[in-house]
Design a protein around this motif. Structure first.
Motif, mmCIF file in Angstrom:
data_model
loop_
_atom_site.group_PDB
_atom_site.id
_atom_site.type_symbol
_atom_site.label_atom_id
_atom_site.label_comp_id
_atom_site.label_asym_id
_atom_site.label_seq_id
_atom_site.Cartn_x
_atom_site.Cartn_y
_atom_site.Cartn_z
ATOM 1 N N THR A 190 40.155 48.013 35.286
ATOM 2 C CA THR A 190 39.992 48.179 33.835
ATOM 3 C C THR A 190 38.614 47.743 33.351
ATOM 4 O O THR A 190 38.112 48.258 32.364
ATOM 5 N N GLY A 191 37.996 46.795 34.030
ATOM 6 C CA GLY A 191 36.673 46.328 33.615
ATOM 7 C C GLY A 191 35.583 46.951 34.456
ATOM 8 O O GLY A 191 34.897 46.272 35.225
ATOM 9 N N ASN A 192 35.405 48.260 34.321
ATOM 10 C CA ASN A 192 34.525 48.987 35.223
ATOM 11 C C ASN A 192 33.046 48.643 35.073
ATOM 12 O O ASN A 192 32.245 48.980 35.942
ATOM 13 N N ASN A 193 32.672 48.002 33.990
ATOM 14 C CA ASN A 193 31.274 47.619 33.798
ATOM 15 C C ASN A 193 31.074 46.116 33.950
ATOM 16 O O ASN A 193 30.030 45.594 33.568
ATOM 17 N N GLN A 194 32.075 45.440 34.489
ATOM 18 C CA GLN A 194 31.993 43.994 34.637
ATOM 19 C C GLN A 194 32.296 43.567 36.065
ATOM 20 O O GLN A 194 33.182 44.120 36.724
ATOM 21 N N LEU A 195 31.544 42.587 36.514
ATOM 22 C CA LEU A 195 31.813 41.941 37.789
ATOM 23 C C LEU A 195 32.479 40.607 37.486
ATOM 24 O O LEU A 195 31.939 39.781 36.744
ATOM 25 N N VAL A 196 33.668 40.409 38.041
ATOM 26 C CA VAL A 196 34.453 39.203 37.766
ATOM 27 C C VAL A 196 34.294 38.248 38.950
ATOM 28 O O VAL A 196 34.291 38.678 40.100
ATOM 29 N N TYR A 197 34.168 36.958 38.661
ATOM 30 C CA TYR A 197 34.041 36.002 39.763
ATOM 31 C C TYR A 197 34.750 34.702 39.422
ATOM 32 O O TYR A 197 34.955 34.356 38.253
ATOM 33 N N THR A 198 35.122 33.975 40.467
ATOM 34 C CA THR A 198 35.793 32.689 40.337
ATOM 35 C C THR A 198 35.464 31.835 41.540
ATOM 36 O O THR A 198 35.163 32.359 42.630
ATOM 37 N N GLU A 199 35.514 30.517 41.374
ATOM 38 C CA GLU A 199 35.267 29.612 42.488
ATOM 39 C C GLU A 199 36.522 29.330 43.289
ATOM 40 O O GLU A 199 36.451 28.646 44.317
#
Length: 494
Positions: A190-199
């Protein structure tokens, strides 16, 4: 009384033109007369060593049932009437201290099926699920545990490990992810223009509170795939490539836009081989080395250029790129899947050797996906299909057959005047050595003749008597064969 014969005889000169080097590249100068030997079109033959040999094909997949007897193989049973997607996975068996290798597929019944490819296969295993369409499948490893993750519509995240399957709620649909320098990076559906990250590297513990986002709203478009190599993350997008580097454990990112394309990058053709990534961009095969993009020279580029490639699919296997795509051969022939009454999506498998630059073409097979089934014991290139063979998973062969049906090989030369444009010529004969039955068609601007040549152990000489100024040669085979020593004997008036 005897008189000297004053009748003038016609003087001729005979030359030999050798066509035995069948591995010459395809000629892109279609309107230019070649002296001899250039290739206009060839498919369903292996030609790299200079002979014409029976080409690639596919047969039902079979694998060994143990690591100790690799020559003894058995068929892998396929459940359902259609294989819609194929994947692979390995995981470590701590009890036996060995890596296990599995082949997965999604069928028309909505089942995720799998088999251990080095164990006795008594029945196909099924993973229950409620996905309403083909799920995204991602291999992921965290804390020495191998996982296969399934995301899609209809149910929550489904994880598969060595101890079984588990459903995890509240995890978004992820279509690409990787772990890099202590962080988990992902592209969501759904967030095709966003890169999601987590530690938190445990993807099953995903929560919105743990994640942060990087926005990539620019002309390079939708994010499609993440690949990590050479200490960087590379994000492949609709129209470009973006590099992401991380400094230490802080939120200190460096973002560099490495490449901007004016043509669409087909996401299912993005395939990695070592520190190189290959992809199809419109009709050109490109290579990315971490710093720049270059075009891979393939002689069959013109065959791709007039076709849409939304169903193209690629993988790298043992130093070669395998690209399933759609080509227009422009000859009015219907080979293999091209005769399907319901049409076809792809009709060609292009096999390009990365080191040598040589390209082979398989025509007439409608491939849905290709998969490199790599392991230390017995690796194979496998595929699933559209159309007639949609219920099968096949392994690559060199018998020129698609599940028992012969495709037939074709080699055709460009037009040639043998270097003498203004003079009338006569092809008196040709020699050839062939182990199987073949058809040789020689055409000129004046006439055309077809010769049926039976397979024999020795070189054969066939008389032809074909006149004209411009000529071409076509060799076809409908079975297993090796063809060499093809020479034309040409005479011309002086």
């Amino acid at each position: 009384m005897f008189y000297r014969n004053t009748l003038k005889t016609e003087k001729t000169k005979q030359e030999e033109f050798e066509y035995s080097l069948f591995n010459k590249p395809l000629s892109t100068e279609s309107d230019e007369l070649q002296k001899t030997g250039s290739v206009k079109c060839t498919y369903n033959f292996l030609t790299e060593d200079g002979d014409l040999k029976t080409g690639y094909g596919f047969e039902d997949i079979k694998m060994p049932t143990s690591f100790t007897d690799l020559d003894n193989e058995s068929l892998i049973s396929i459940r359902g009437d259609e294989v819609k997607a194929i994947w692979k996975m390995k995981w470590y068996d701590s009890q036996d201290d060995i890596n296990c290798y599995y082949l997965f597929y999604y069928n028309d019944e909505g089942y995720i099926c799998y088999d251990n490819i080095f164990r006795q296969r008594l029945a196909t295993f099924i993973v229950p699920n409620n996905f309403t369409d083909i799920p995204y499948a991602l291999y992921y490893r965290v804390e020495d545990e191998d996982m296969l993750l399934f995301f899609g519509e209809g149910q929550d995240l489904l994880t598969l490990t060595s101890v079984g399957s588990q459903t995890v709620e509240n995890v978004p649909v992820i279509k690409s992810c990787c772990a890099h320098y202590g962080k988990l990076f992902a592209i969501t559906a759904t967030g095709n223009n966003q890169l999601v990250y987590t530690e938190d590297l445990d993807i099953t513990a995903w929560t919105d509170e743990k994640t942060k986002r990087l926005d990539f709203s620019d002309e390079r478009g939708t994010l499609n795939k993440i690949i990590s190599f050479d200490d960087y993350i590379y994000v492949f997008r609709d129209y470009g490539i973006t590099q992401l580097s991380i400094y230490g454990s802080n939120e200190d990112f460096s973002i560099n836009h490495m490449y901007l394309s004016d043509s669409y990058i087909y996401p299912n053709t993005i395939a990695q081989s070592g520190d190189r990534v290959y992809f199809l961009e419109r009709y050109a095969l490109k290579c990315f080395n971490g710093s720049s993009v270059s075009e891979v020279e393939i002689a069959c580029k013109d065959l791709i250029s007039s076709c849409r490639q939304e169903n193209a699919y690629a993988t790298c296997y043992e130093g070669k790129i395998y690209l399933a795509c759609r080509c227009d051969f422009g000859d009015g022939e219907s080979v293999g899947c091209e005769s399907y009454s319901g049409g076809y999506k792809n009709n060609t498998l292009i096999i390009h050797d990365i080191e040598s630059g040589y390209t082979e073409i398989v025509r007439g097979v409608d491939i849905n996906q290709v998969l490199a089934l790599n392991n230390p014991y017995k690796s194979k290139l496998v595929a699933c299909f559209n159309g007639q063979y949609k219920g099968k998973i096949g392994q690559l062969t060199t018998d020129g057959k698609i599940f028992g049906s012969t495709l037939g090989g074709v080699w055709q030369s460009t037009d040639t005047d043998f270097g003498h444009h203004s003079k009338k010529k006569r092809i008196k004969s040709f020699t050839v050595k062939t182990s199987g039955d073949i058809t040789v068609t020689i055409s000129s601007d004046k006439m055309s003749k077809k010769f049926e040549v039976s397979g024999k152990a020795n070189i054969q000489k066939i008389r032809t008597n074909i006149v004209g100024n411009v000529f071409n040669v076509k060799i076809t085979s409908g079975g297993e064969t090796t063809i060499s020593n093809f020479v034309l004997f040409v005479s011309e008036k002086q």
